[in-house]
Design a protein around this motif. Structure first.
Motif, short mmCIF file in Angstrom:
data_model
loop_
_atom_site.label_atom_id
_atom_site.label_comp_id
_atom_site.label_asym_id
_atom_site.label_seq_id
_atom_site.Cartn_x
_atom_site.Cartn_y
_atom_site.Cartn_z
N GLN A 116 28.75 86.67 8.95
CA GLN A 116 29.75 86.34 7.95
C GLN A 116 29.29 86.76 6.55
O GLN A 116 30.05 87.31 5.76
CB GLN A 116 30.05 84.84 7.97
CG GLN A 116 30.84 84.39 9.19
CD GLN A 116 30.96 82.88 9.27
OE1 GLN A 116 29.99 82.16 9.00
NE2 GLN A 116 32.14 82.40 9.62
N LEU A 117 28.02 86.49 6.25
CA LEU A 117 27.48 86.83 4.94
C LEU A 117 27.49 88.34 4.73
O LEU A 117 27.90 88.83 3.66
CB LEU A 117 26.06 86.30 4.81
CG LEU A 117 25.33 86.61 3.49
CD1 LEU A 117 26.07 86.00 2.31
CD2 LEU A 117 23.89 86.11 3.54
N ALA A 118 27.07 89.11 5.72
CA ALA A 118 27.02 90.56 5.58
C ALA A 118 28.42 91.15 5.39
O ALA A 118 28.62 92.06 4.57
CB ALA A 118 26.36 91.19 6.80
N ILE A 144 37.90 87.01 4.82
CA ILE A 144 36.51 86.57 4.82
C ILE A 144 36.11 86.00 3.46
O ILE A 144 35.14 85.25 3.36
CB ILE A 144 35.58 87.76 5.18
CG1 ILE A 144 34.14 87.31 5.44
CG2 ILE A 144 35.62 88.83 4.10
CD1 ILE A 144 33.97 86.41 6.61
N LEU A 145 36.87 86.31 2.42
CA LEU A 145 36.57 85.81 1.09
C LEU A 145 36.70 84.30 0.98
O LEU A 145 36.24 83.70 0.01
CB LEU A 145 37.47 86.49 0.06
CG LEU A 145 37.29 88.01 -0.05
CD1 LEU A 145 38.37 88.63 -0.92
CD2 LEU A 145 35.90 88.35 -0.60
N ASN A 167 35.72 77.62 3.95
CA ASN A 167 36.08 77.30 5.33
C ASN A 167 35.30 78.22 6.27
O ASN A 167 35.77 79.30 6.63
CB ASN A 167 37.59 77.48 5.54
CG ASN A 167 38.00 77.21 6.98
OD1 ASN A 167 37.21 76.72 7.78
ND2 ASN A 167 39.24 77.53 7.30
N PRO A 168 34.09 77.82 6.67
CA PRO A 168 33.26 78.69 7.51
C PRO A 168 33.84 79.06 8.86
O PRO A 168 33.33 79.97 9.52
CB PRO A 168 31.97 77.87 7.68
CG PRO A 168 31.93 76.96 6.50
CD PRO A 168 33.38 76.61 6.25
N THR A 169 34.90 78.38 9.30
CA THR A 169 35.50 78.72 10.59
C THR A 169 36.65 79.70 10.46
O THR A 169 37.30 80.02 11.46
CB THR A 169 36.03 77.44 11.29
OG1 THR A 169 37.10 76.88 10.53
CG2 THR A 169 34.92 76.40 11.42
#
Length: 305
Positions: free
Chosen positions: A218-220, A243-244, A249-251
């Motif tokens: 997710q970070l990449a 993804i922003l 909301n990590p899900t």
């Protein structure tokens, strides 16, 4: 390091950040669907395209040019994590038709990890102010935005530097200190122009402690999104599947969503030759709308009656 990556000595900032490579093993996650109820697709796309982008004042959206390509440097991550980050950002670049620099190239996409992002950012800007705000028109956002960049408390912060280019000659289309006036050539028409805005550098600074809530993938992908488009760090994108929103909301997604890929593909596929900067954003939105409508039509055709 792979072609286009840079050694962590770029800034002599060896902070010995622990490796993030183990975070690549993404746990099984439920991805939530986000639907903007009651809003036509065209309006959704136009709102997103207008909201997400933040070029310098008076300029249209900038993008990386295939003429210069991408050279990625990852600083202050252990070798395995740095390689994985560079590889993923390179993969997105290749998908956009951008060539990757050869070994030893000078990084223009600089990804820096740190456990004290405000202090590091302030030190970099103080040491090399012209690298962040070059002394020519259209290079970057305002001094106020620079201060917000330095003082941000976000897990990831970024800063873009762009340069107006004559698309016909490939020459610089803005006066630079100490250089003769640019040769502008044919200037297009009342509605179109040969001047386009090319990205020249982007700094992406990751606060490792604050980024622990997301996976490495997710970070990449978040880093790739902000590296290839002039994303507004203050934009409210809560109604969109991007993804922003992952730090809120990590899900929301494992990585770049179809929506993100449609935006990036449209940004790099649109003909940005309109004199009006807003019209350039409109051209991106129009192409993105056609792409999303095509995808929805294919989904409807494949769905059972």
């Amino acid at each position: 390091m792979r072609p286009g990556s840079a050694a962590p000595v770029l800034f002599a900032l060896a902070l010995a950040i622990p490796s993030l490579a183990a975070a690549q093993e993404t746990p099984e996650t439920t991805v939530e669907d986000i639907v903007v109820l009651g809003t036509p697709l065209r309006e959704q796309v136009e709102t997103f395209a207008d909201t997400v982008v933040a070029p310098p004042r008076g300029r249209g959206p900038a993008r990386w040019s295939a003429r210069s390509g991408i050279c990625i440097g990852v600083v202050n991550l252990q070798r395995e994590a740095a390689q994985a980050m560079a590889d993923r950002v390179s993969e997105v670049a290749l998908d956009l038709g951008l060539p990757i620099g050869e070994p030893g190239c000078s990084p223009n996409v600089l990804i820096i990890a740190t456990d004290d992002a405000p202090t590091l950012t302030a030190a970099l800007v103080e040491r090399s102010p012209n690298a962040f705000r070059p002394p020519y028109s259209g290079s970057s956002r305002s001094r106020l935005q620079m201060r917000r960049f330095v003082e941000s408390e976000a897990p990831v912060r970024w800063w873009h530097v762009s340069l107006p280019i004559n698309s016909e000659t490939g020459g610089i289309a803005v006066r630079l200190p100490g250089y003769p006036p640019p040769r502008t050539g044919v200037m297009g028409s009342r509605l179109t122009t040969v001047i386009q805005n090319d990205l020249k550098r982007v700094y992406v600074i990751i606060d490792i402690d604050q980024a622990e809530s997301v996976t490495f993938q997710q970070l990449a992908d978040y880093v790739a999104m902000v590296a290839f488009a002039q994303i507004d760090p203050d934009a409210d994108l809560s109604g969109f599947p991007t993804i922003l929103n992952v730090f809120d909301n990590p899900t929301i997604a494992f990585g770049l969503t179809d929506w993100d890929e449609a935006y990036l593909g449209s940004l790099y596929g649109a003909e940005l030759n309109q004199r009006n900067p807003n019209a350039q954003s409109g051209a991106v939105a129009a192409l993105m709308f056609r792409e999303r409508r095509r995808v929805e039509a294919e989904m409807d055709a494949d769905s059972p009656e």
